[in-house]
Design a protein around this motif. Structure first.
Motif, PDB file in Angstrom:
ATOM      1  N   GLN A  51       0.244  -1.383   4.740  1.00  0.00           N
ATOM      2  CA  GLN A  51       0.407  -0.379   5.797  1.00  0.00           C
ATOM      3  C   GLN A  51       0.568   1.031   5.226  1.00  0.00           C
ATOM      4  O   GLN A  51       0.478   2.007   5.957  1.00  0.00           O
ATOM      5  CB  GLN A  51       1.592  -0.739   6.711  1.00  0.00           C
ATOM      6  CG  GLN A  51       2.961  -0.661   6.051  1.00  0.00           C
ATOM      7  CD  GLN A  51       3.340  -1.988   5.409  1.00  0.00           C
ATOM      8  OE1 GLN A  51       2.499  -2.816   5.084  1.00  0.00           O
ATOM      9  NE2 GLN A  51       4.650  -2.188   5.220  1.00  0.00           N
ATOM     10  N   LYS A  52       0.787   1.150   3.892  1.00  0.00           N
ATOM     11  CA  LYS A  52       0.949   2.472   3.285  1.00  0.00           C
ATOM     12  C   LYS A  52      -0.330   2.944   2.606  1.00  0.00           C
ATOM     13  O   LYS A  52      -0.419   4.094   2.184  1.00  0.00           O
ATOM     14  CB  LYS A  52       2.058   2.428   2.234  1.00  0.00           C
ATOM     15  CG  LYS A  52       3.382   1.951   2.765  1.00  0.00           C
ATOM     16  CD  LYS A  52       4.244   3.116   3.143  1.00  0.00           C
ATOM     17  CE  LYS A  52       5.620   2.619   3.569  1.00  0.00           C
ATOM     18  NZ  LYS A  52       6.443   3.686   4.091  1.00  0.00           N
ATOM     19  N   GLU A  53      -1.303   1.990   2.470  1.00  0.00           N
ATOM     20  CA  GLU A  53      -2.497   2.319   1.701  1.00  0.00           C
ATOM     21  C   GLU A  53      -3.208   3.568   2.217  1.00  0.00           C
ATOM     22  O   GLU A  53      -3.728   4.375   1.452  1.00  0.00           O
ATOM     23  CB  GLU A  53      -3.484   1.143   1.737  1.00  0.00           C
ATOM     24  CG  GLU A  53      -3.187   0.113   0.669  1.00  0.00           C
ATOM     25  CD  GLU A  53      -3.963  -1.164   0.923  1.00  0.00           C
ATOM     26  OE1 GLU A  53      -4.978  -1.106   1.643  1.00  0.00           O
ATOM     27  OE2 GLU A  53      -3.551  -2.216   0.399  1.00  0.00           O
ATOM     28  N   SER A  54      -3.220   3.708   3.559  1.00  0.00           N
ATOM     29  CA  SER A  54      -3.964   4.826   4.133  1.00  0.00           C
ATOM     30  C   SER A  54      -3.221   6.147   3.931  1.00  0.00           C
ATOM     31  O   SER A  54      -3.783   7.208   4.120  1.00  0.00           O
ATOM     32  CB  SER A  54      -4.196   4.570   5.619  1.00  0.00           C
ATOM     33  OG  SER A  54      -2.948   4.416   6.253  1.00  0.00           O
TER      34      SER A  54
END
Lengths: 129, 893
Positions: free
Chosen positions: B831-834
């Motif tokens: 969920q933090k990749e973007s």
């Protein structure tokens, strides 16, 4: 008199701890927002100095929960923020903060504000006695 | 007398001739040389498919059995063509204006393009036509049997003959009926062949008649005298049956699918109908002229018990006129084949358009309905339908076992297809007619017809004896032959009065009770007021003044951009400089095609017709129609597509607006972040410097410690400002790259060295494969070092493994080089990749990490400037970043 300081920046934490200790406060420090509420319940401080930008949980969320619980409804809270936007001040006051300081602040300003909070809190407490 | 094989040879030769005529006609039509094709004579002759083998052979049989009753079959159409010419003309006009393809299409179009109604009429048409096709096969087979005497090869197999005939007819119809999906569904080759067959059958019947009157008898006077003596004179005519049969055959010529095909669909020019209005009755008169003489002489000359249905053939044979008999055979053959060809073509169009294709589309929902594949499906469906129709006729013929009286089957079929008459007539003259009314009327009439006539006719093949005898569930009043206890009446008349009467009654009643949908109202108006709306020009024509009007309309339908482009291109092609094209036929046809894609062919045609045709309707009225059409989106699938497009545009607009809002929010957030990142170190600096200034009692150690903090925080501030400036330069694209030759291994060396200097006591092991790094590059080495340092620093900050490791691997991919920086930590949560490439993005532990969270944002900008790229590769356990270097960074070895 005991103050709980919730702040994630180690250097700022050290500075405030030094300033308030020298003013005669017993300073307890906590570095994350996630467990701040349980820390308040454990430490039972007379004043809380609460940063807005905290890892885990924002200072606003913590304040909201403090005001929702009976034991901490009147606990004096000073909010600190580095964002410098008037919206933050409004939010903090609306949520029930007793005082608000924008970083950077002067040491004297900090000491006076915290003392003032305690005087208010003591006044209320005195009324009860 | 010819042998069976000889007769087959003649037939094959004859059919080959028909093929040749048809090919020639198609060729001429394709070359644009219509000539005799486009003549009222050809049109009139093609109408003669009304007279089938039933009429050719059966009329004489009918005359021999029931006197002048056969005349009604000619009388009905004659009265319609002369007395109801206005109705025929209206039907042809509507058919052309709406691009109607069949009687089912006509009914369905009128009643709001109802698919269900079209399917109902199609089923009715198949049920009504199948016995009729069987009848043709039977009569040709009978004729074969009579004509071809048992030769040395033994008696001909009549069943096999029927199969061969059906197969041949299917082939002919498929070849000339389904060569392509014509826009207007016209088949010039087929019509020419039909016209030729019309001449053959008329010539044959007249020849036999002349032979009978002047060769066998001694002139008309003798014939009259013979009639007076024959039992035919004793027949008393039944007035009710006469009237009934006349009405029935009049209705049939309007409703028979094959008649609709030649009358409306194959019509080349509306003016041809005017000629046909007198020429066709004349043709019918000539066909009927010699029926009675042949019947009388046949009864006189031929042995008692001869089948009167074959007199036309057996009379010349009996009198040893082999050539004349062969001509008569070919006449009957022509009558049968032309009927079967057109009937199966008309039925196949209906079955494929209203049953097979809708089902196919329902099964393949979501695919593009305008694709070429769709046309292929329609063609195959049509060919299969033709073969299916003929197979059905063949099966019916084999099952019915060759019933005696040909005429009775024909009349049953007539009444079956006539059930569409109330809906057809009502639809053309009464705007209040509704789909529900049409469906109710047709269903009721259809049911009564099937019960009273079809069921007893099919009794031989079905287990319905008890129902026929006692009525269903013992209810005698519902007995098919005598419904409501009506004994002693003619079942055909009973069925006709009951079915058509109740059909019309329910049609009117339900129409009055229901309210038409908007599309029904629009189509109703176009049908009833067809003369107000669409002229029937052979080709489009227009005047210069109409170009503006056309553009205004096209804009409404196609949108300003597309319409403008279309008109500009056409104007340029015509060499006109004012941007408005001459409304030439070519341009109008193109415009119509474009419009048809949006609003449907019929509407597009009508719209252009209204603007260019000089009709009394004003442009304002037309635009009102266009607006009304727009409101009917829910009813038209083509408009539905348009509506989807609109919805998509709106969604895109909302999206863009959202993005703008987000950008604005992002800008605020960025400023707020910058403020936070600047104020945080300043807070420490101010607090500690105030402490140092004010307090004298501090010990030396504390003083030193506070000074170090102030120093560190000052550097942090400087770094932040550097990064911000760097990023702003990179983002504005004003950065100058200092490209020079460098070894990749050296770049990585520098980055690793700088990182180890930065990392205070954090032991991150870096694993490399030096051999793979031996690559010469032409790039900005300092910038590349900056990127690598950032990536190594990220691993130092965030790699949470016990013994943190970073593996740097180099891979040569055709055209570029890829470096991967993979650590052995927990990686970045999905969920933090973007978020990681966003400015000031820091993971949880980031507050302790140095830097303001600008590293990856800066690195990505640098890689973009260098012409490569930086991306996060998920799903590898640890955090893996991939650096792509472009091929132009590669130095030729």
């Amino acid at each position: 008199m005991r103050v709980l300081l919730v702040e994630d920046e180690a250097n700022i934490l050290e500075a405030i701890r030094f300033i308030l200790s020298r003013d005669g406060w017993e300073v307890m420090a906590h570095g994350t927002g996630a467990t701040a509420l349980s820390e308040v319940a454990r430490v039972r401080p007379d004043v809380v100095v609460l940063d807005v930008m905290l890892p885990g949980r924002s200072g606003f969320d913590i304040l909201r929960d403090l005001r929702a619980a009976d034991e901490t409804r009147t606990l004096p809270v000073l909010m600190l923020t580095a964002k410098g936007q008037s919206r933050d001040r409004e939010t903090a006051m609306a949520l029930g903060a007793d005082a608000f300081l924008t970083k950077p602040f002067s040491n004297a300003e900090l000491v006076e504000t915290v003392r003032g909070l305690l005087a208010e809190g003591a006044g209320q407490g005195g009324g009860a006695v | 007398m010819l042998s069976f094989n000889g007769l087959v040879a003649v037939c094959v030769f004859y059919v080959a001739g028909l093929f040749a005529i048809a090919f020639l006609a198609e060729k001429r039509a394709a070359e644009g040389k219509a000539g005799w094709l486009n003549s009222p004579v050809t049109y009139t002759l093609s109408l003669s498919i009304y007279t089938t083998a039933w009429t050719f052979f059966g009329a004489v049989g009918s005359a021999a059995r029931t006197g002048l009753e056969y005349m009604t079959i000619y009388l009905g159409p004659t009265l319609v063509f002369i007395g109801w010419f206005w109705l025929l003309r209206k039907m042809v006009r509507i058919g052309r204006a709406q691009r109607i393809t069949s009687i089912a299409d006509m009914i369905s179009s009128r009643y709001g393009k109802s698919g269900g109604l079209a399917a109902l009429v199609t089923v009715l048409a198949v049920l009504g036509t199948t016995p009729y096709i069987a009848l043709q096969l039977q009569s040709v087979t009978l004729a074969f049997g009579v004509f071809a005497a048992p030769g040395p090869g033994g008696a001909p197999d009549s069943a096999l003959t029927a199969v061969w005939i059906a197969g041949g007819l299917a082939l002919f119809t498929i070849v000339f009926g389904t060569r392509s999906l014509d826009v207007n569904e016209r088949h010039p080759g087929l019509v020419s062949a039909i016209a030729l067959e019309a001449i053959v059958k008329l010539f044959a019947l007249v020849a036999v008649g002349v032979f009978v009157v002047w060769g066998v008898a001694s002139g008309p006077g003798d014939i009259v005298a013979r009639i007076e003596e024959s039992p035919i004179a004793d027949w008393t005519s039944n007035g009710a049956r006469w009237l009934g049969l006349t009405v029935l055959s009049g209705a049939a010529i309007l409703c028979l699918p094959r008649m609709f095909q030649v009358l409306v669909v194959e019509n080349q020019d509306e003016r041809h109908l005017a000629t046909a209005s007198w020429a066709f009755p004349l043709y019918l008169l000539m066909m009927s002229l010699f029926v009675l003489p042949i019947a009388v002489v046949g009864l006189n000359v031929l042995p008692a018990g001869s089948n009167p249905d074959l007199f036309v053939l057996t009379l010349p044979l009996h009198l040893n006129q082999g050539g004349l008999a062969l001509l008569a055979f070919l006449g009957g053959f022509s009558a049968a084949t032309s009927m079967v060809i057109v009937a199966s073509l008309a039925l196949s169009t209906m079955v494929s358009n209203h049953i097979i294709v809708p089902i196919w589309m329902a099964l393949t929902r979501g695919e593009d309905p305008m694709s070429g594949d769709m046309r292929q499906v329609a063609l195959v469906a049509r060919r299969v339908s033709i073969a299916g129709t003929l197979t059905l006729g063949l099966v019916y013929y084999r099952l019915s076992g060759g019933s005696e009286a040909l005429a009775s089957i024909g009349l049953i079929a007539f009444l079956g297809v006539s059930q569409v008459l109330p809906a057809l007539l009502g639809g053309m003259v009464w705007r209040g007619a509704t789909r529900a009314g049409a469906a109710a009327g047709i269903a009721v009439g259809f049911a009564i017809w099937a019960w009273i006539l079809l069921l007893p006719a099919a009794a031989a093949a079905l287990p319905v004896e008890p129902i026929l005898a006692d009525g269903p569930f013992g209810m005698a009043w519902l007995r098919p032959a005598t419904p409501f206890g009506l004994t002693g009446t003619d079942p055909l008349l009973t069925a006709m009065v009951l079915s058509l009467g109740l059909n019309a009654f329910f049609f009117i009643l339900v129409s009055l009770m229901t309210f038409p949908s908007p599309l029904e109202r629009l189509m109703g108006a176009q049908f009833v007021n067809v003369y107000d709306h669409a002229p029937a020009p052979a080709a489009w024509r227009g005047s210069v003044g109409t170009a503006d009007d056309l553009l205004v309309m096209a804009r409404r339908i196609l949108g300003t951009g597309r319409a403008g482009r279309l008109f500009r291109e056409a104007a340029e092609a015509q060499g006109r400089e004012d941007g408005l094209p001459e409304p030439t036929p070519d341009f109008l046809e193109r415009l119509e095609r474009e419009l048809a894609g949006s609003v449907g062919a019929a509407t597009a045609h009508a719209m252009i017709a209204q603007i260019t045709g000089g009709a009394s309707v004003s442009v304002q009225d037309l635009l009102a129609v266009a607006d009304e059409t727009a409101q009917m989106m829910e009813y038209s699938s083509q408009l539905e597509a348009k509506s989807t497009e609109l919805a998509q545009t709106a969604a895109r607009l909302r999206e863009v607006n959202q993005k703008l809002t987000e950008l604005s929010v992002q800008k605020d957030a960025f400023l707020s972040q910058v403020s936070h990142e600047l104020r945080t170190p300043m807070t420490s600096i101010r607090a500690f410097s105030e402490i140092l200034l004010a307090d004298d009692g501090l010990d030396a150690e504390a003083r030193k410690r506070f000074s170090v903090i102030i120093h560190d925080e000052s550097r942090r501030l400087t770094r932040l400002l550097d990064d911000l400036l760097d990023l702003s330069v990179l983002e504005s694209g004003q950065v100058t790259l200092n490209e020079r030759a460098v070894k990749l291994a050296d770049v990585i060396d520098r980055a690793v060295y700088a990182s180890s200097a930065l990392a205070r006591g954090k032991g991150l092991a870096i694993r490399r494969d030096r051999a793979s790094e031996n690559i010469e590059l032409m790039t900005d080495a300092d910038r590349l070092v900056q990127v690598f340092v950032n990536l190594i620093a990220n691993a130092q900050k965030y790699c949470d493994a016990e013994t943190p490791e970073l593996t740097i691997s180099v891979r040569r991919v055709p055209g570029r080089i890829e470096l991967e920086f993979a650590d052995n930590g927990a990686g970045i949560p999905p969920q933090k990749e973007s978020l990681i490439f966003e400015k000031f993005a820091r993971l949880e532990a980031g507050s302790e990490a140095p830097g303001a969270g600008l590293g990856l944002a800066i690195s990505r900008e640098i890689m973009a400037r260098i012409g490569g790229g930086l991306s996060y590769v998920p799903g590898h356990g640890g955090a893996v970043f991939r650096v792509r270097l472009p091929s132009r960074a590669l130095r030729a070895a």
